[in-house]
Design an enzyme around this catalytic site. Structure first.
Site, PDB file in Angstrom:
ATOM      1  N   ASP A  63       0.839  -1.199   0.000  1.00 34.90           N
ATOM      2  CA  ASP A  63       0.000   0.000   0.000  1.00 34.90           C
ATOM      3  C   ASP A  63       0.875   1.250   0.000  1.00 34.90           C
ATOM      4  OD1 ASP A  63      -2.264  -1.537   0.053  1.00 34.90           O
ATOM      5  OD2 ASP A  63      -2.658  -1.279   2.190  1.00 34.90           O
ATOM      6  N   PHE A  64       0.308   2.332  -0.481  1.00 38.64           N
ATOM      7  CA  PHE A  64       0.973   3.635  -0.595  1.00 38.64           C
ATOM      8  C   PHE A  64       1.719   4.026   0.682  1.00 38.64           C
ATOM      9  CE2 PHE A  64       0.438   8.268   0.132  1.00 38.64           C
ATOM     10  CZ  PHE A  64       1.239   8.749  -0.889  1.00 38.64           C
TER      11      PHE A  64
END
Length: 219
Positions: A63-64
């Protein structure tokens, strides 16, 4: 929900291991794994890597906001062989996270099925009717009662989107700094998502060597 535009990421990708077949890298928090359709979201792990490694392909994503270890193939053969290991769930991963509050148990397993929340993209949801099976094992590493937090080691048994973040929220202890799965107290307690991919174990697809990569948490 408005379209997400990633702010510029000053963090650099650190190469932890490199040979002619694959890379192990340390992804900084605040960098997309893959470039988005919007040109403003062009910067990503893949975009940066192909400048120096034109044949690089990502085998999985983080994830970011998550930092830590990612495995990258440098040719089609290695990509195929490592993809098989991911599909057979023979690749072992652990994560370090800091959760809101004081967990009741020293260790445990969260077993809650995860589905897309179509009405609230990009959120996922717990759904016992349409969700895919998802299991996460956790172990307490350190308790910080004065900071209202607990450091844990997560070992995901499955690899669903947002699994560790939504599972943490569902047991009442969201990951600090998480923007999607939080309570009123947990998000402001950290300036980034306190989730880091700490270790990755796999068999090198060419040399058949047992690989165990460790990347200590920056928080």
């Amino acid at each position: 929900m408005a379209e997400f535009i990633a702010p510029p990421c000053d963090g650099v990708i650190e190469i932890l291991y490199q040979d002619e077949h694959l890379l192990l890298i340390n992804k900084p928090s605040g960098l997309l794994s893959l470039s988005g359709k919007n040109p403003l979201n062009k910067d990503s792990v893949h975009y940066r890597l192909v400048q120096d490694f034109p044949t690089a392909t990502l085998l999985h994503r983080l994830d970011f906001g998550t930092s830590g270890i990612m495995l990258v193939a440098l040719n089609k053969q290695v990509n195929g062989l490592l993809t098989q290991q991911f599909q057979q769930r023979t690749i072992g991963k652990t994560y370090t996270a800091v959760l809101y509050g004081d967990l009741l148990n020293e260790q445990g397993e969260i077993d809650l099925p995860i589905a897309k929340d179509v009405e609230h993209f990009p959120l996922m949801k717990i759904c016992h009717d349409t969700g895919k099976p998802a299991k996460t094992h956790y172990q307490v590493i350190e308790r910080h009662p004065q900071r209202l937090s607990t450091r844990v080691r997560f070992t995901p048994i499955s690899g669903r989107t947002h699994q560790l973040r939504i599972h943490s929220q569902q047991i009442g202890h969201p990951i600090l700094g998480c923007d999607l799965y939080h309570n009123q107290q947990s998000q402001p307690l950290a300036s980034r998502l306190l989730l880091h991919a700490t270790s990755l174990r796999f068999i090198h697809p060419i040399t058949l060597e047992k690989m165990n990569c460790i990347c200590s948490s920056p928080f």
